[in-house]
Design a protein around this motif. Structure first.
Motif, PDB file in Angstrom:
ATOM      1  N   ASP A  64       0.747  -1.290   0.002  1.00 29.04           N
ATOM      2  CA  ASP A  64       0.005   0.125  -0.026  1.00 29.04           C
ATOM      3  C   ASP A  64       0.626   1.407  -0.171  1.00 29.04           C
ATOM      4  O   ASP A  64       0.677   2.135  -0.889  1.00 29.04           O
ATOM      5  CB  ASP A  64      -0.918  -0.038   1.368  1.00 29.04           C
ATOM      6  N   ARG A  65       1.906   1.448   0.879  1.00 32.69           N
ATOM      7  CA  ARG A  65       2.679   2.322   1.137  1.00 32.69           C
ATOM      8  C   ARG A  65       3.512   2.739  -0.429  1.00 32.69           C
ATOM      9  O   ARG A  65       3.871   3.699  -0.825  1.00 32.69           O
ATOM     10  CB  ARG A  65       3.759   2.275   1.961  1.00 32.69           C
ATOM     11  N   LEU A  66       3.950   1.425  -0.927  1.00 35.22           N
ATOM     12  CA  LEU A  66       4.608   1.455  -2.247  1.00 35.22           C
ATOM     13  C   LEU A  66       3.887   1.909  -3.223  1.00 35.22           C
ATOM     14  O   LEU A  66       4.435   2.979  -4.117  1.00 35.22           O
ATOM     15  CB  LEU A  66       5.279   0.293  -2.662  1.00 35.22           C
ATOM     16  N   SER A  67       2.874   1.528  -3.432  1.00 38.46           N
ATOM     17  CA  SER A  67       1.951   1.898  -4.395  1.00 38.46           C
ATOM     18  C   SER A  67       1.321   3.520  -4.230  1.00 38.46           C
ATOM     19  O   SER A  67       1.411   4.350  -5.293  1.00 38.46           O
ATOM     20  CB  SER A  67       0.461   1.130  -4.213  1.00 38.46           C
ATOM     21  N   ARG A  68       1.108   4.179  -2.964  1.00 32.74           N
ATOM     22  CA  ARG A  68       1.289   5.534  -2.653  1.00 32.74           C
ATOM     23  C   ARG A  68       2.232   6.294  -3.178  1.00 32.74           C
ATOM     24  O   ARG A  68       2.237   7.501  -3.816  1.00 32.74           O
ATOM     25  CB  ARG A  68       0.539   5.837  -1.394  1.00 32.74           C
TER      26      ARG A  68
END
Length: 152
Positions: A139-143
């Motif tokens: 999730d953090r990588l995608s954001r």
């Protein structure tokens, strides 16, 4: 990757579109979006033909009625960014390149027209249970890849 990998799950993160990368103050960055056709009058630093990203850039130029004739061909995104920063031309690269240290001092602009890009995904082994940190990490990588502005 093919959608039916027997040992891996494909977890889409986001769709990344190709963007124009140019030095700050370059005429092509004067508007919020740059038409593909405007690239015809500028030297373009391109990835080599062995790159899937080059195929996407060729497609974008073709849809604009142009042929990509690179001023320089390189093997790495980082090299393309360094040449752009040194004033050798502009580049058409994936939006995620904005997070590279070499992109400092460069401006990235969306290219006007139908977006040309690709799906960015994580490959996760099917035969192992996912670690608890995987979902928050993805999730953090995608954001981070969608919005390269570092958190305050």
């Amino acid at each position: 990757f093919p959608p039916d990998l027997p040992d891996l799950d494909l977890r889409p993160l986001f769709r990344d579109a190709l963007m124009l990368f140019a030095p700050t103050g370059h005429p092509l960055t004067a508007t919020p979006e740059t038409p593909w056709q405007a690239l015809a009058d500028h030297p373009v630093i391109a990835l080599g033909r062995e790159s899937g990203l080059r195929l996407l850039a060729d497609l974008g130029f073709e849809r604009a009625g142009l042929t990509l004739r690179p001023a320089q061909e390189v093997g790495q995104i980082f090299t393309a960014l360094a040449l752009v920063a040194a004033g050798f031309g502009v580049a058409v690269l994936p939006g995620y390149a904005r997070i590279a240290p070499q992109a400092a001092g460069l401006v990235a602009r969306p290219l006007q027209g139908p977006p040309i890009g690709r799906q960015i995904a994580a490959l996760v082994p099917r035969d192992r249970s996912a670690p608890p940190a995987l979902a928050p990490f993805l999730d953090r990588l995608s954001r981070r890849l969608r919005d390269p502005t570092p958190p305050a």
